[in-house]
Design an enzyme around this catalytic site. Structure first.
Site, short mmCIF file in Angstrom:
data_model
loop_
_atom_site.label_atom_id
_atom_site.label_comp_id
_atom_site.label_asym_id
_atom_site.label_seq_id
_atom_site.Cartn_x
_atom_site.Cartn_y
_atom_site.Cartn_z
N LYS A 1 30.90 103.42 132.10
CA LYS A 1 29.69 104.23 132.21
C LYS A 1 28.62 103.33 132.83
O LYS A 1 28.05 102.47 132.17
CB LYS A 1 29.27 104.68 130.80
CG LYS A 1 28.49 105.96 130.72
CD LYS A 1 27.15 105.96 131.38
CE LYS A 1 26.11 105.14 130.66
NZ LYS A 1 24.85 105.04 131.42
N GLU B 1 26.28 91.77 125.66
CA GLU B 1 25.43 90.78 126.34
C GLU B 1 24.06 91.42 126.47
O GLU B 1 23.90 92.38 127.20
CB GLU B 1 26.06 90.43 127.70
CG GLU B 1 25.49 89.16 128.28
CD GLU B 1 24.23 89.42 129.06
OE1 GLU B 1 23.12 89.32 128.46
OE2 GLU B 1 24.33 89.74 130.24
N CYS C 1 18.86 88.94 132.94
CA CYS C 1 18.97 88.72 131.49
C CYS C 1 18.83 87.25 131.14
O CYS C 1 18.27 86.90 130.11
CB CYS C 1 20.28 89.27 130.97
SG CYS C 1 21.67 88.85 131.99
N GLU D 1 11.47 90.30 125.55
CA GLU D 1 12.02 90.21 126.91
C GLU D 1 11.23 91.15 127.81
O GLU D 1 11.25 92.37 127.60
CB GLU D 1 13.51 90.61 126.90
CG GLU D 1 14.15 90.49 128.25
CD GLU D 1 15.63 90.89 128.27
OE1 GLU D 1 15.97 91.95 127.72
OE2 GLU D 1 16.43 90.15 128.85
P1 NAI Z 1 19.54 100.05 127.97
O1 NAI Z 1 20.06 99.06 127.02
O2 NAI Z 1 18.98 101.32 127.42
O3 NAI Z 1 20.69 100.48 129.02
C1 NAI Z 1 21.84 99.72 129.32
C2 NAI Z 1 23.05 100.64 129.40
O4 NAI Z 1 23.24 101.27 128.14
C3 NAI Z 1 22.89 101.80 130.40
O5 NAI Z 1 24.13 102.09 131.00
C4 NAI Z 1 22.47 102.96 129.52
O6 NAI Z 1 22.79 104.22 130.04
C5 NAI Z 1 23.29 102.68 128.27
N1 NAI Z 1 22.77 103.30 127.05
C6 NAI Z 1 21.47 103.58 126.75
N2 NAI Z 1 21.40 104.18 125.55
C7 NAI Z 1 22.67 104.28 125.07
C8 NAI Z 1 23.25 104.81 123.87
N3 NAI Z 1 22.49 105.36 122.92
N4 NAI Z 1 24.59 104.73 123.72
C9 NAI Z 1 25.37 104.17 124.66
N5 NAI Z 1 24.87 103.68 125.83
C10 NAI Z 1 23.55 103.73 126.03
O7 NAI Z 1 18.46 99.33 128.89
P2 NAI Z 1 17.29 100.02 129.74
O8 NAI Z 1 16.66 101.14 128.96
O9 NAI Z 1 17.84 100.33 131.07
O10 NAI Z 1 16.25 98.82 129.86
C11 NAI Z 1 15.35 98.53 128.82
C12 NAI Z 1 15.21 97.04 128.62
O11 NAI Z 1 16.44 96.48 128.22
C13 NAI Z 1 14.82 96.25 129.85
O12 NAI Z 1 13.46 96.27 130.07
C14 NAI Z 1 15.34 94.88 129.50
O13 NAI Z 1 14.41 94.22 128.69
C15 NAI Z 1 16.58 95.16 128.70
N6 NAI Z 1 17.80 95.07 129.55
C16 NAI Z 1 18.56 93.94 129.49
C17 NAI Z 1 19.64 93.82 130.32
C18 NAI Z 1 20.49 92.60 130.32
O14 NAI Z 1 20.92 92.17 131.34
N7 NAI Z 1 20.85 92.06 129.21
C19 NAI Z 1 20.01 94.85 131.29
C20 NAI Z 1 19.20 96.03 131.22
C21 NAI Z 1 18.13 96.10 130.39
#
Ligand code: NAI
Ligand code: MG
Length: 491
Positions: free
Chosen positions: A183, A259, A294, A393
């Site tokens: 996904k 991660e 990240c 972050e």
């Molecule tokens: P997110 O953690 O919501 O999204 C990452 C993935 O998880 C996406 O594919 C999203 O569709 C999926 N996801 C979201 N809610 C979910 C749920 N309830 N169940 C299963 N999958 C789910 O991150 P988002 O909202 O895009 O970004 C928010 C913050 O997260 C950013 O500002 C950053 O601080 C952090 N982030 C960190 C990342 C990293 O590389 N570790 C990557 C992306 C975001």
């Protein structure tokens, strides 16, 4: 040259890839969003629901036995073919990712897409050199420990480096004999759908590799809760990472690896002899991709005797990372991914200003579009240790600088964080370097460098940065179970 016009030649696939075919969601739902480069609507992508995810998992389950029965060499050759096809389609993959995420085309074409291809090759080349183990022989007893695939594996990926993070997961998973349902993030699905099309040409059989674009709380949740999914591998926020653990507990106790980002401590001690180099390395690793990284070294902890020199050097380095038109192939830095992320990052900058911290921003270039969502490299000097800008972050081009009186204090400040992904120490004193490296609570420490590691280095954090490792041959352990076979000889 501006490469935006090359988009016109592309036939962009926006449907889910399930059981070897591109299909719409049973609900007909679409992801609707706008470009952060120019504000125009982006192609509408199929938004999968629980039924679609069920179809993909069923296809993966049915395909598992035959795929797992292939030899590692067979799977290696198929994955190497996929890597070659991705290389042939490198420009298209870079264009699609730029279009959707706003990261600079130059950066995708020369860095991110090649890294994703190299990751696949690294895993493919490693898998048939990977031995199982025998228990020391004794009398009539003989035991072997073998790795067995988990079965159907789910992966949920973020938008900040779409194909690199996906490849880190699907390549070792497939090579170990699992079948996969991915996904991708709703902000960045197009390049992975192109990879799905290439996977078919490479010879990956129907059902072995499936892509279910859609919203996290619908498609992602359905995947993480699915009882036939035996492992879920996630990169994204700590908040959702924790949620993934809950889903695993609420369903079948599937294996989980996460991660979840960080707030990378970057320690510059009084024994650092080349401050200008330390500032240059910081800027290179902090400000590309608008800081949406990240492992970004976003918390500089600097000895107060070096503070002024470091800040002056960093201000000069910032000018090399001023954002511009993402499709200009001379341009290093594009836009942030979305209006939402833009507002989130700007809000942090406002918090720092309201709290009275010193805020420096690189000089602004006139934006290429009124609607462009770009942020100048930003330095926040000496914010409070408990400020949100210090502890959270930000995921933007914003670095905080925290002066300290000693290296012992630097370590204390560095470890006073809920995160622990990557960090660095800059010093000319080998004892100090080793001591800091040993005591920093992170998964990866660089000494007098940052980000020079390659596919051979395990990547993954401690504390709320997650658990489990991407990259390196250790990643194979994530996508397999250890099984012991014990033989008692009757002769
Ligand atoms: P997110 O953690 O919501 O999204 C990452 C993935 O998880 C996406 O594919 C999203 O569709 C999926 N996801 C979201 N809610 C979910 C749920 N309830 N169940 C299963 N999958 C789910 O991150 P988002 O909202 O895009 O970004 C928010 C913050 O997260 C950013 O500002 C950053 O601080 C952090 N982030 C960190 C990342 C990293 O590389 N570790 C990557 C992306 C975001
Ligand atoms: Mg989210």
């Amino acid at each position: 040259m501006n490469v935006r016009n090359l988009l016109q030649n592309l036939k962009i696939e926006t449907r889910a890839y399930i059981n070897g075919e591109f299909v719409e969601s049973s609900s007909g739902a679409k992801i609707k969003k706008f470009s952060s480069i120019g504000g125009e609507p982006l192609p509408e992508i199929t938004a999968c629901n629980e039924n679609d995810v069920n179809l993909a998992v069923t296809a993966a389950k049915n395909a598992f036995k035959d795929w797992a029965a292939l030899t590692p060499l067979d799977r290696k050759n198929i994955l190497l073919k996929l890597a070659d096809l991705m290389e042939e389609n490198r420009q298209e993959l870079a264009l699609l990712d730029t279009y959707e995420t706003g990261r600079a085309y130059k950066n995708y074409f020369y860095d991110s897409i090649p890294k994703s291809i190299e990751a696949i090759r690294y895993f493919a080349e490693s898998v048939d050199k990977y031995y199982d183990k025998a228990i020391p022989a004794r009398g009539s007893e003989f035991g072997v420990i073998v790795r067995v695939p988990l079965g159907v594996v789910g992966a949920i990926t973020p938008w900040n480096d779409p194909l690199v993070v996906s490849a880190w997961k699907f390549a070792p998973a497939l090579l170990m004999g699992n079948t996969v349902v991915i996904k991708p993030a709703e902000q960045s699905s197009l390049s992975l759908l192109k990879v799905a099309a290439l996977s078919k040409i490479a010879g990956i059989p129907a059902g072995v590799f499936n892509v279910v674009p859609g919203y996290g709380e619908i498609a992602g949740k359905a995947l993480a809760l699915h009882n036939d999914v035996r492992g879920i591998f996630f990169t994204g926020s700590s908040e959702i990472g924790k949620q993934i653990m809950i889903y695993a507990g609420q369903s079948n106790m599937k294996k989980v690896a996460l991660e979840c980002g960080g707030k990378g401590p970057y320690i510059v001690t009084k024994n650092c002899g080349d401050i200008s180099e330390s500032a240059k390395v910081l800027a290179e690793n902090m400000f590309y991709n608008q800081g949406q990284i990240c492992s970004a070294p976003s918390r500089v902890i600097v000895d107060e005797s070096k503070l002024n020199e470091f800040v002056e050097c960093l201000k000069i380095e910032c000018e090399k990372f001023v954002p511009g038109d993402s499709f200009d192939d001379e341009n290093n830095v594009g836009c942030v991914v979305s209006d939402e992320q833009f507002k989130k990052v700007q809000n942090y900058i406002e918090i720092a200003k309201n709290e009275g911290a010193e805020v420096y921003q690189a000089k602004t270039k006139k934006p290429h579009s009124e609607k462009a969502r770009c942020i100048q490299p930003t330095i926040i000097i000496n914010p409070a240790l408990d400020s949100k800008v210090t502890t959270e972050e930000i995921f933007g081009p914003v670095v905080v600088i925290l002066p300290v009186k000693s290296t012992a204090e630097a370590l204390e400040v560095a470890n006073n964080s809920k995160y622990g992904l990557a960090g660095a120490v800059f010093t000319d004193n080998i004892d100090e370097a080793y001591s800091v490296a040993k005591n920093l609570e992170v998964g990866l420490v660089h000494i007098n460098s940052y980000g020079n590691d390659d596919n051979s280095a395990p990547f993954g954090g401690v504390k709320e940065s997650g658990l489990g490792k991407d990259k390196s041959t250790y990643a194979f352990d994530e996508y397999s179970d250890l099984k012991t076979i014990w033989l008692h000889s009757r002769k």
